[in-house]
Design a protein around this motif. Structure first.
Motif, PDB file in Angstrom:
ATOM      1  N   GLU A   1       0.807  -1.219   0.000  1.00  0.00           N
ATOM      2  CA  GLU A   1       0.000   0.000   0.000  1.00  0.00           C
ATOM      3  C   GLU A   1       0.842   1.270   0.000  1.00  0.00           C
ATOM      4  N   SER A   2       1.939   1.272   0.719  1.00  0.00           N
ATOM      5  CA  SER A   2       2.726   2.509   0.845  1.00  0.00           C
ATOM      6  C   SER A   2       4.011   2.423   0.033  1.00  0.00           C
ATOM      7  N   GLU A   3       4.454   3.575  -0.439  1.00  0.00           N
ATOM      8  CA  GLU A   3       5.711   3.635  -1.196  1.00  0.00           C
ATOM      9  C   GLU A   3       6.885   3.201  -0.333  1.00  0.00           C
ATOM     10  N   GLU A   4       6.818   3.543   0.953  1.00  0.00           N
ATOM     11  CA  GLU A   4       7.893   3.151   1.875  1.00  0.00           C
ATOM     12  C   GLU A   4       8.065   1.640   1.908  1.00  0.00           C
ATOM     13  N   HIS A   5       6.957   0.920   2.029  1.00  0.00           N
ATOM     14  CA  HIS A   5       7.054  -0.537   2.099  1.00  0.00           C
ATOM     15  C   HIS A   5       7.426  -1.149   0.754  1.00  0.00           C
ATOM     16  N   ARG A   6       6.944  -0.559  -0.337  1.00  0.00           N
ATOM     17  CA  ARG A   6       7.345  -1.063  -1.659  1.00  0.00           C
ATOM     18  C   ARG A   6       8.848  -0.897  -1.859  1.00  0.00           C
ATOM     19  N   ASN A   7       9.389   0.199  -1.354  1.00  0.00           N
ATOM     20  CA  ASN A   7      10.831   0.405  -1.455  1.00  0.00           C
ATOM     21  C   ASN A   7      11.596  -0.607  -0.603  1.00  0.00           C
TER      22      ASN A   7
ATOM     23  N   GLN B   1      14.066   0.102 -12.412  1.00  0.00           N
ATOM     24  CA  GLN B   1      13.000   0.281 -13.400  1.00  0.00           C
ATOM     25  C   GLN B   1      11.828  -0.673 -13.187  1.00  0.00           C
ATOM     26  N   HIS B   2      11.916  -1.549 -12.196  1.00  0.00           N
ATOM     27  CA  HIS B   2      10.844  -2.500 -11.935  1.00  0.00           C
ATOM     28  C   HIS B   2       9.903  -1.948 -10.867  1.00  0.00           C
ATOM     29  N   GLU B   3       8.634  -1.832 -11.219  1.00  0.00           N
ATOM     30  CA  GLU B   3       7.617  -1.380 -10.285  1.00  0.00           C
ATOM     31  C   GLU B   3       6.926  -2.590  -9.665  1.00  0.00           C
ATOM     32  N   VAL B   4       6.831  -2.610  -8.339  1.00  0.00           N
ATOM     33  CA  VAL B   4       6.158  -3.710  -7.643  1.00  0.00           C
ATOM     34  C   VAL B   4       4.651  -3.590  -7.890  1.00  0.00           C
ATOM     35  N   MET B   5       4.057  -4.642  -8.442  1.00  0.00           N
ATOM     36  CA  MET B   5       2.651  -4.602  -8.809  1.00  0.00           C
ATOM     37  C   MET B   5       1.757  -5.347  -7.824  1.00  0.00           C
ATOM     38  N   THR B   6       2.097  -6.573  -7.490  1.00  0.00           N
ATOM     39  CA  THR B   6       1.276  -7.307  -6.536  1.00  0.00           C
ATOM     40  C   THR B   6       2.073  -8.451  -5.928  1.00  0.00           C
ATOM     41  N   LEU B   7       1.589  -8.902  -4.781  1.00  0.00           N
ATOM     42  CA  LEU B   7       2.174 -10.043  -4.083  1.00  0.00           C
ATOM     43  C   LEU B   7       1.067 -11.068  -3.872  1.00  0.00           C
ATOM     44  N   LEU B   8       1.340 -12.316  -4.253  1.00  0.00           N
ATOM     45  CA  LEU B   8       0.358 -13.393  -4.133  1.00  0.00           C
ATOM     46  C   LEU B   8       0.909 -14.483  -3.217  1.00  0.00           C
ATOM     47  N   ARG B   9       0.015 -15.070  -2.416  1.00  0.00           N
ATOM     48  CA  ARG B   9       0.382 -16.278  -1.673  1.00  0.00           C
ATOM     49  C   ARG B   9      -0.363 -17.445  -2.298  1.00  0.00           C
ATOM     50  N   LEU B  10       0.350 -18.571  -2.459  1.00  0.00           N
ATOM     51  CA  LEU B  10      -0.210 -19.716  -3.171  1.00  0.00           C
ATOM     52  C   LEU B  10       0.034 -21.012  -2.413  1.00  0.00           C
ATOM     53  N   GLY B  11      -0.874 -21.948  -2.584  1.00  0.00           N
ATOM     54  CA  GLY B  11      -0.724 -23.275  -2.015  1.00  0.00           C
ATOM     55  C   GLY B  11      -1.904 -24.144  -2.391  1.00  0.00           C
ATOM     56  N   TYR B  12      -1.741 -25.433  -2.215  1.00  0.00           N
ATOM     57  CA  TYR B  12      -2.840 -26.351  -2.514  1.00  0.00           C
ATOM     58  C   TYR B  12      -3.950 -26.199  -1.472  1.00  0.00           C
TER      59      TYR B  12
END
Length: 257
Positions: free
Chosen positions: A204-210, A221-232
């Protein structure tokens, strides 16, 4: 599973996963589904970072916990969330949108049989920041952070901003491309019995994305777009709701169904 079943059966998985790693073959299928997402001029502006090491997951969990605690102190955040919270199944069905509150938080026992009593509080959610300062966000923050730690796999999606298609709308088309890649992932995961949840709080915040950028040595040059958690997952996903097509489908001109 055919594509139409995957579309209607896909759910965000908010519970725990089976504690086993994703099979290499299934992970390969997810990556291939992402690989074939469309993009303008075929620029393919995405990168996927697969995170399985416990230490890295723990760092992301800490950021998640910190972010959620802060959100419970943020009047705007509370107000924005309250607009989309439905207190009962009947209310959810009536609105046809939003999320069911009881699927996101564990209510005290005295409210579990009558969550509608919370309506006056939700209507004035922005005034509840004092609860955040009293520690109301700590319990859900710890629960969600633990889910991040325990996820068999985390997937960070980034956008390479140097892979720009031509035209003034370049950024718009790149964002659309990332969305299509994520949708490919979600549908492929559904077909494979893999649950997926967006972990939005630490982004949510630029601070945490950094901080995430530093943690994983992401190029500038890479912008953080999303974080996913996955599992069966065990069994089918939960309930969901959608507006009727007549509410949003128009023919020839806007407003004509």
């Amino acid at each position: 599973m055919n594509v139409f079943d995957a579309i209607t059966q896909r759910r965000s998985h908010r519970g725990d996963f089976q504690q086993r790693a994703l099979d290499a073959a299934d992970l390969g299928k997810l990556i291939n589904a992402a690989r074939w997402a469309p993009s303008p001029f075929n620029v393919q502006p995405w990168d996927l970072l697969i995170i399985r090491e416990p230490e890295a997951k723990a760092r992301l969990a800490e950021l998640t916990e910190t972010a959620i605690v802060a959100q419970f102190k943020d009047a705007k955040f509370l107000d924005d969330n309250s607009r989309w919270m439905r207190l009962t199944e009947a209310e959810w069905q009536e609105h046809g949108d939003g999320v069911l509150l009881t699927e996101h938080v564990t209510l005290p026992k005295f409210l579990q049989s009558s969550p509608e009593k919370l309506k006056p509080l939700l209507d004035n959610a922005k005034s509840l920041t004092f609860l955040g300062y009293l520690g109301a966000g700590k319990k859900p923050a710890k629960e969600i952070a633990q889910q991040v730690r325990d996820a068999p796999l985390l997937l960070l999606v980034t956008m390479n901003c140097q892979k720009r298609p031509p035209g003034e709308g370049a950024t718009r088309w790149m964002w659309l491309s990332i969305g299509m890649l994520i949708q490919n992932l979600l549908l492929a995961a559904t077909a494979l019995g893999i649950g997926v949840q967006f972990v939005s709080a630490p982004l949510e915040s630029e601070e945490h994305r950094n901080k995430i950028r530093e943690l994983f040595n992401l190029p500038q040059q890479h912008e953080v777009m999303t974080l996913l958690r996955l599992g069966y997952v065990d069994g089918a996903g939960g309930n969901s709701i959608r507006l009727p097509a007549s509410d949003f489908v128009h023919f020839e001109r806007y407003g004509e169904g």
